[in-house]
Design an enzyme around this catalytic site. Structure first.
Site, PDB file in Angstrom:
ATOM      1  N   SER A  31      54.055 -31.097 -65.165  1.00 39.29           N
ATOM      2  CA  SER A  31      52.741 -31.422 -65.731  1.00 39.29           C
ATOM      3  C   SER A  31      52.164 -30.239 -66.499  1.00 39.29           C
ATOM      4  O   SER A  31      51.063 -30.330 -67.043  1.00 39.29           O
ATOM      5  CB  SER A  31      51.773 -31.834 -64.614  1.00 39.29           C
ATOM      6  N   ASN A 118      48.020 -29.883 -52.987  1.00 44.11           N
ATOM      7  CA  ASN A 118      47.271 -31.148 -52.963  1.00 44.11           C
ATOM      8  C   ASN A 118      45.756 -30.923 -52.979  1.00 44.11           C
ATOM      9  O   ASN A 118      45.034 -31.610 -53.703  1.00 44.11           O
ATOM     10  CB  ASN A 118      47.675 -31.984 -51.744  1.00 44.11           C
ATOM     11  N   THR A 163      18.546 -62.085 -83.323  1.00 42.11           N
ATOM     12  CA  THR A 163      19.368 -62.605 -82.223  1.00 42.11           C
ATOM     13  C   THR A 163      20.457 -63.413 -82.923  1.00 42.11           C
ATOM     14  O   THR A 163      20.201 -64.002 -83.984  1.00 42.11           O
ATOM     15  CB  THR A 163      18.575 -63.514 -81.254  1.00 42.11           C
ATOM     16  N   SER A 285      36.808 -43.900-101.789  1.00 37.64           N
ATOM     17  CA  SER A 285      38.061 -44.628-101.922  1.00 37.64           C
ATOM     18  C   SER A 285      38.898 -43.963-103.000  1.00 37.64           C
ATOM     19  O   SER A 285      38.360 -43.480-103.995  1.00 37.64           O
ATOM     20  CB  SER A 285      37.767 -46.079-102.310  1.00 37.64           C
ATOM     21  N   LYS A 291      32.972 -46.727-104.167  1.00 38.31           N
ATOM     22  CA  LYS A 291      32.915 -46.909-102.710  1.00 38.31           C
ATOM     23  C   LYS A 291      32.379 -45.699-101.958  1.00 38.31           C
ATOM     24  O   LYS A 291      32.621 -44.557-102.310  1.00 38.31           O
ATOM     25  CB  LYS A 291      34.327 -47.213-102.157  1.00 38.31           C
ATOM     26  N   ASN A 293      32.458 -45.284 -97.940  1.00 36.92           N
ATOM     27  CA  ASN A 293      32.834 -46.015 -96.728  1.00 36.92           C
ATOM     28  C   ASN A 293      32.285 -45.345 -95.472  1.00 36.92           C
ATOM     29  O   ASN A 293      32.336 -44.121 -95.341  1.00 36.92           O
ATOM     30  CB  ASN A 293      34.366 -46.101 -96.621  1.00 36.92           C
ATOM     31  N   TYR A 325      48.156 -38.095 -50.688  1.00 39.03           N
ATOM     32  CA  TYR A 325      48.599 -37.748 -52.033  1.00 39.03           C
ATOM     33  C   TYR A 325      49.933 -38.404 -52.369  1.00 39.03           C
ATOM     34  O   TYR A 325      50.844 -38.454 -51.544  1.00 39.03           O
ATOM     35  CB  TYR A 325      48.745 -36.219 -52.173  1.00 39.03           C
ATOM     36  N   GLN A 330      49.395 -37.509 -60.457  1.00 43.36           N
ATOM     37  CA  GLN A 330      49.528 -36.553 -61.557  1.00 43.36           C
ATOM     38  C   GLN A 330      49.228 -37.230 -62.900  1.00 43.36           C
ATOM     39  O   GLN A 330      48.920 -36.565 -63.875  1.00 43.36           O
ATOM     40  CB  GLN A 330      50.940 -35.959 -61.550  1.00 43.36           C
ATOM     41  N   LYS A 333      45.456 -36.887 -65.157  1.00 43.20           N
ATOM     42  CA  LYS A 333      44.845 -35.866 -66.005  1.00 43.20           C
ATOM     43  C   LYS A 333      44.841 -36.187 -67.490  1.00 43.20           C
ATOM     44  O   LYS A 333      43.815 -36.045 -68.154  1.00 43.20           O
ATOM     45  CB  LYS A 333      45.529 -34.519 -65.742  1.00 43.20           C
TER      46      LYS A 333
END
Ligand code: ARG
Length: 466
Positions: A31, A118, A163, A285, A291, A293, A325, A330, A333
């Site tokens: 890891s 752990n 609405t 663009s 444009k 955007n 554990y 692992q 993360k």
């Protein structure tokens, strides 16, 4: 493969192993590629642990001092880019401990007394997520101030309220901005609340059962800024609910950001023109010169996908895991790292975009009067002025809306005679409630859209955030 060709056993735990892991095992098991982000938390945890081991007489003062100083050397090596992370040492915990031992010798081999990876990873990760809660609260506070500034500038600007994305009733710009302040305020309290709950220290739970060494868990908890040690060693090493809470709060927050992002996308179109987004948060663009955007808004609309994905991923990892554990954990993360990075970037981008956008006051006002938006005001007036039951007033108003629609005009454009065709008692006074300014000013109920109410809520939030 002969004995001599086998990979060497791990230097940190290889005592019972005749050979080391397969290369693919190393790749899936390690890891260090991502948990190196926990280096500062790991070093802080080990320094607190070493000080406690000396205070309780478990190791000598001179060993503790060597460990604590050696860890600072490791810290500066990592921060200056002079540390070599080794995949064969699996994770950040073994990498730091191994380097510490290279630097300080035998004292380094004593740092792991009375603890396990752990509880070590549990405390490191909690410290990291705790910092992210603080960062989220700070980011949300900045964004709320940006919305409050918009609300203050346009506390009495009228715009259509929707609405079903159909014009419903006129509202004020300030009121619409404050709707997001409310949402973000709840997000902020969710992070603060999660932080409070996670602020217990798992260090000293050791592998799972606690330890026979006379450790002082209150001391390490206090040194690391926790309110208290966790109360059950099995729970301490096996739960990641603090990370799930952080992810859940992040997903809800990202949902709020996504909704405003969508409104910005709609509002900045040529069809709406409710807001102008600044050049800082838009792109051009490569083929269409006209444009502009709303890319930042579109990305903010999308980021929830990633954050919710991380949330679902960790729930899926954790569900069904037996205590305590398991290496499955692992997988916590990378999801949390990515979600946290995404959330902080999103909050910063939204804060910039909200601060720099310009509401188009006149367009908002014109749009506010469209779509028979004061029809409810008319119905309410029929109730108040003529004493009609609301249901009947609703029906009469509906007939007038249909009449205006057939004539291609708005409600205030109907003549009094036309009004009276729907009910003979309607008089001139009715026109006073058909203007959008009057409409919003009349909505004085607590939390309503009237400018006075908006200003009161702005003041309340400013005091709350101060
Ligand atoms: N790298 C591990 C993780 O992130 C640290 C804990 C390992 N513990 C163990 N017993 N193998 O979960």
């Amino acid at each position: 493969m002969t004995q001599s060709e086998k990979p060497a056993a791990n230097t940190m735990w290889g005592g019972r192993f005749a050979s080391g892991p397969d290369a693919i095992m190393t790749a899936i098991n390690a890891s260090i590629g991502f948990d190196q982000r926990l280096y500062a938390q790991d070093i802080a945890g080990s320094r607190a642990h070493a000080a406690m081991l000396a205070a309780t007489g478990i190791i000598t003062d001179s060993d503790a001092q060597a460990i604590r100083e050696g860890l600072l050397t490791v810290l500066s090596e990592i921060e200056s880019g002079n540390f070599t992370f080794r995949t064969d040492l699996e994770d950040i915990h073994l990498n730091i401990e191994s380097r510490l031992t290279e630097i300080v010798g035998d004292a380094g081999k004593r740092v792991h007394t009375g603890r396990s990876r752990n509880d070590q990873v549990a405390v490191d990760f909690r410290l990291w997520v705790r910092d992210q809660c603080d960062a989220a609260v700070a980011g949300l506070t900045a964004l709320m101030h940006a919305f409050l500034a918009q609300a203050e500038a346009g506390a009495d600007w009228v715009m259509p309220g929707f609405t079903h994305l159909q014009v419903a009733q006129p509202v004020t710009w300030g009121h619409h901005m404050l709707a997001y302040v409310e949402m973000l305020g709840r997000d902020r309290s969710r992070f603060a609340d999660a932080r409070r709950r996670m602020n217990e220290c798992p260090l000293g739970a050791a592998a799972l059962a606690g330890t026979g060494f006379p450790i002082d868990r209150h001391m390490t908890a206090a040194a690391l800024g926790f309110d208290r040690p966790t109360a059950n060693s099995l729970d301490s090493v096996s739960d990641r609910d603090f990370a799930l809470e952080f992810l859940s709060a992040s997903a809800i927050c990202a949902t709020h950001l996504s909704r405003f992002a969508e409104e910005l996308v709609i509002w900045s179109t040529a069809q709406f023109r409710f807001v102008k987004l600044s050049d800082k948060w838009t792109t051009g663009s490569s083929i269409m010169p006209q444009k502009k955007n709303p890319d930042a808004a579109e990305l903010l609309r999308a980021k929830i996908g990633r954050i919710l994905g991380a949330t679902v991923a960790l729930f899926t990892v954790m569900k069904g895991l037996p205590l305590t554990y398991s290496k499955d954990m692992q997988e916590d993360k990378e999801q949390v790292f990515d979600a946290a990075d995404t959330l902080m970037l999103s909050l910063a981008a939204m804060t910039g975009m909200v601060s720099d956008m310009t509401a188009q006051k006149d367009t908002l006002k014109t749009a506010a009067a469209s779509g028979f938006s004061t029809a409810t005001d008319l119905a309410d007036w029929l109730v108040r002025a003529l004493g009609l039951p609301f249901r009947e007033a609703h029906h009469i108003t509906g007939r007038l809306v249909a009449l205006a629609e057939s004539k291609g005009c708005d409600l205030p454009d109907l003549t009094l005679a036309e009004m009276q065709s729907a009910h003979p008692n309607i008089n001139q006074e009715v026109y006073s409630v058909l203007g959008v300014e009057n409409s919003v000013r009349s909505r004085q109920s607590y939390g309503g859209t009237a400018p006075d109410q908006v200003r009161a809520q702005i003041a309340r939030w400013k005091a709350a955030l101060a």
